[in-house]
Design a protein around this motif. Structure first.
Motif, PDB file in Angstrom:
ATOM      1  N   LEU A  40       9.596  -3.651 -10.108  1.00  0.00           N
ATOM      2  CA  LEU A  40       8.919  -4.239  -9.319  1.00  0.00           C
ATOM      3  C   LEU A  40       7.833  -3.577  -8.892  1.00  0.00           C
ATOM      4  CD1 LEU A  40       9.135  -5.913  -6.822  1.00  0.00           C
ATOM      5  CD2 LEU A  40      10.813  -4.388  -5.133  1.00  0.00           C
TER       6      LEU A  40
ATOM      7  N   LEU B 236       4.306  -3.527  -1.609  1.00  0.00           N
ATOM      8  CA  LEU B 236       5.038  -2.814  -1.923  1.00  0.00           C
ATOM      9  C   LEU B 236       5.759  -1.794  -0.793  1.00  0.00           C
ATOM     10  CD1 LEU B 236       5.680  -1.807  -5.282  1.00  0.00           C
ATOM     11  CD2 LEU B 236       3.793  -0.808  -5.245  1.00  0.00           C
TER      12      LEU B 236
ATOM     13  N   TYR C  82      -1.091  -7.559  -6.797  1.00  0.00           N
ATOM     14  CA  TYR C  82      -1.128  -7.812  -5.082  1.00  0.00           C
ATOM     15  C   TYR C  82      -1.454  -6.258  -4.059  1.00  0.00           C
ATOM     16  CZ  TYR C  82       1.545 -11.974  -6.527  1.00  0.00           C
ATOM     17  OH  TYR C  82       1.888 -13.148  -7.296  1.00  0.00           O
TER      18      TYR C  82
ATOM     19  N   GLN D  46      -0.964  -3.497  -1.772  1.00  0.00           N
ATOM     20  CA  GLN D  46       0.078  -2.429  -1.908  1.00  0.00           C
ATOM     21  C   GLN D  46       0.705  -2.287  -0.993  1.00  0.00           C
ATOM     22  OE1 GLN D  46      -0.808   1.127  -4.731  1.00  0.00           O
ATOM     23  NE2 GLN D  46      -2.375  -0.456  -5.489  1.00  0.00           N
TER      24      GLN D  46
ATOM     25  N   ILE E  59       4.446  -5.353  -9.153  1.00  0.00           N
ATOM     26  CA  ILE E  59       3.345  -5.647  -7.954  1.00  0.00           C
ATOM     27  C   ILE E  59       2.224  -5.130  -8.654  1.00  0.00           C
ATOM     28  CG2 ILE E  59       2.407  -5.102  -6.119  1.00  0.00           C
ATOM     29  CD1 ILE E  59       5.458  -5.463  -5.073  1.00  0.00           C
TER      30      ILE E  59
ATOM     31  N   SER F 186       1.320   4.258  -3.124  1.00  0.00           N
ATOM     32  CA  SER F 186       2.167   3.446  -3.260  1.00  0.00           C
ATOM     33  C   SER F 186       3.196   4.677  -4.117  1.00  0.00           C
ATOM     34  CB  SER F 186       1.673   2.869  -4.144  1.00  0.00           C
ATOM     35  OG  SER F 186       1.407   2.204  -3.357  1.00  0.00           O
TER      36      SER F 186
END
Length: 601
Positions: A357, A371, A366, A368, A361, A131
């Motif tokens: 954002l 993402l 949430y 990834q 997240i 990420s």
């Protein structure tokens, strides 16, 4: 994978290597060493320098609505060192962008480290290496996007990169000032002041930074004592900008009252979307997402706002700047708002949205994978838009090569070619000696024999003229005193360091012969890019129009021939050439050259 294995600083630096190399290659391969449009404004500085009349006060002269002393200083001295090689100015823009990216990387590292896993067992959030890697690559390619190709390939656009450097310096310095060391507080505060000055004096909307950055002083108690001197510096900067561009402020107020909201909306949506592609739906979507991201991030990080506040304020500043630009240029519509020059600013807003954002997240825990999927889709969109930008880069490169060839050959027969470099070709030809002095090229002045033969049939009128309002002799933006190669022709216009002035010119058409013995009235005029509320008429002795000229936009000196027989005139009494400028908007100004008569045979 634990984020403890991530060297975020190194990752941010490595991510930018490829996009920086791409931009460098584009400048070297597609950059053309030739002055272009506004860049010719430097000639007046060269001329004064040659005559020993240049002072540093000249660098504070407004260019349109902007005060750009730092940009002009850099370009002027760089031109003297490099024989006005425009590629060096392009490379300076890249160097400034690289420095700004370093500050952007610092802000990113500061925010991400605040939510990354630490060596303690109290950490609540984990961030996958993938990420962080995808985010840094996305930011690097967005920041050095070739969608802003006009700014990469136009040396004059140094001011845009000075602007974003100052902008990031403000928020980076105030973010760093949250440390508890008193020495750091004072040094970083001075850095923020310097950044705000760079921002203010590189773009007219830069004055907003003093207001937008105020919430940063409330992120730590020890910063609040610096708010008073910050506001004091803001007052001084505001006074300077108002005193140097006072008339511009008045015209800006008038623009607000006359604003077409629909065109304004189209322009700002295109402005926001120019980070990717200027689609209206995309601009609306990005604005909605940005507002939602700001609200959600404030709610989620209300106990630690310093994590998200720099990104919120950066994005707010860009949107506010877009609104200011839209007010002054909304008549250009959606296409104008999508200009590649604005991508340099909209890229910052786009990056702020992506970072917010990311932080949202992570905080919501949430997956990834979601993402990464979002970031990959965005990267693909950027790649698609870059393909479109690459096409325009090639087109501009071909045009500039042709224009450069015209300049080198001093081609009188191909003025349309030279107009790609500068709209007022005649004046461009007058500036050849400046280029030669700088060692730019060895140019020879060719004689326009056709124009010479045409002039032999012309008889000039006397200097019997009445002017009202903001009209003055030589009131011309980029004046071409050599039109028709007649240096004795005088020009009168409404450009007095601004295009928002109004006025009137009445030029008596008197000669030592009866007017009816002539065939046509001949004169030349030039305008800004808008002819709204501009008029040229022929008046009789009672100031009644006997001919209303159909005025068209004339970015270069344009010759007009009005047949005497076309006048609604009884042949008695003198005539006058009447020029009216009632336009106080952007680009609304007009100038005329001394009229002449052509003999009737």
């Amino acid at each position: 994978m634990s984020s403890r294995t991530i060297n975020l600083g190194l990752l941010i630096a490595v991510a930018a290597v490829i996009p920086i190399a791409i931009v460098f290659a584009i400048i070297i391969i597609y950059g053309v060493n030739v002055p272009f449009h506004d860049q010719w404004a430097l000639v007046s500085f060269f001329e004064k320098d040659l005559n020993g009349q240049l002072s540093y006060r000249d660098f504070w002269r407004p260019h349109n609505e902007h005060l750009t002393p730092f940009s002009i200083l850099i370009q002027f001295h760089l031109a003297k060192l490099t024989a006005w090689n425009s590629k060096y100015a392009m490379l300076v823009s890249l160097a400034l962008a690289v420095t700004t990216y370093g500050l952007l990387g610092y802000l990113l590292r500061s925010s991400v480290n605040s939510v990354m896993v630490t060596n303690t067992t109290e950490s609540k959030y984990t961030i996958a290496t993938s990420s962080v890697f995808t985010l840094t690559v996305l930011i690097a390619f967005a920041f050095f996007s070739i969608n802003q190709w006009e700014n990469w390939l136009w040396g004059w656009q140094v001011q845009w990169f000075i602007h974003i450097l100052g902008l990031l310096l403000v928020f980076s310095a105030l973010n760093l000032a949250q440390r508890q060391k008193k020495l750091v507080h004072g040094i970083t505060f001075l850095g923020a002041i310097f950044g705000a000055i760079l921002t203010t004096f590189s773009l007219a909307s830069g004055i907003l930074i003093w207001v937008v950055a105020i919430p940063m002083f409330f992120m730590a108690k020890h910063l609040q004592k610096y708010l008073i001197p910050w506001l004091g510096c803001f007052s001084i900067s505001f006074f300077l900008t108002q005193s140097l561009t006072g008339r511009k402020s008045e015209s800006f107020s008038q623009l607000i009252t006359q604003l077409d909201f629909i065109e304004f909306s189209k322009f700002i949506f295109a402005f926001l979307a120019s980070a990717l592609r200027p689609y209206q739906a995309l601009g609306i979507l990005l604005l909605i997402l940005s507002v939602a991201a700001v609200v959600v991030s404030i709610v989620l990080y209300k106990s630690n706002l310093k994590v998200v506040m720099p990104w919120i304020l950066l994005g707010t500043y860009i949107v506010a700047t877009g609104a200011i630009i839209s007010i002054g240029r909304s008549h250009y519509g959606f296409i104008g708002g999508g200009s590649p020059r604005y991508a340099t600013l909209s890229n910052i807003a786009f990056i702020c949205l992506m970072v917010l954002l990311f932080l949202i997240i992570i905080r919501l825990r949430y997956s990834q994978i979601l993402l990464n999927s979002i970031f990959v889709i965005v990267l693909l969109s950027m790649a698609f838009s870059s393909h479109h930008a690459a096409t325009w880069i090639k087109i501009r490169h071909s045009q500039m090569l042709l224009a450069q060839h015209c300049l080198k050959t001093h081609s009188v027969a191909n003025d349309a070619c030279l107009q790609k470099l500068f709209p007022h070709v005649g004046m461009l030809k007058n500036w050849i000696f400046v280029l030669e002095h700088l060692g730019y090229v060895n140019l020879e002045n060719k004689i326009d024999t056709y124009a010479t033969s045409q002039r032999q049939n012309l008889i000039g009128v006397g200097e019997s003229i009445t002017i009202e309002g903001a009209v003055q002799k030589s009131g011309v933006f980029h004046q071409d005193e050599n039109s028709l190669s007649r240096k004795d022709l005088n020009a009168y216009g409404t450009w007095i360091d601004s295009d928002a002035n109004v006025g009137r010119i009445d030029w008596k058409l008197e000669t030592d012969k009866a007017i009816t013995s002539f065939e046509t009235i001949v004169f030349e005029y030039t305008t800004g890019p808008s002819v709204e509320n501009l008029y040229i008429n022929i008046l009789d002795k009672n100031d009644i129009p006997v001919y209303k000229f159909d005025l068209q936009e004339a970015r270069a000196w344009t010759k007009v021939e009005i047949n005497i027989n076309d006048l609604d005139w009884d042949g008695e009494g003198p005539l006058s050439l009447n020029v009216i400028d009632n336009g106080n908007g952007w680009g609304q100004w007009i100038a005329v050259l001394q009229p002449s008569f052509r003999r009737a045979f």
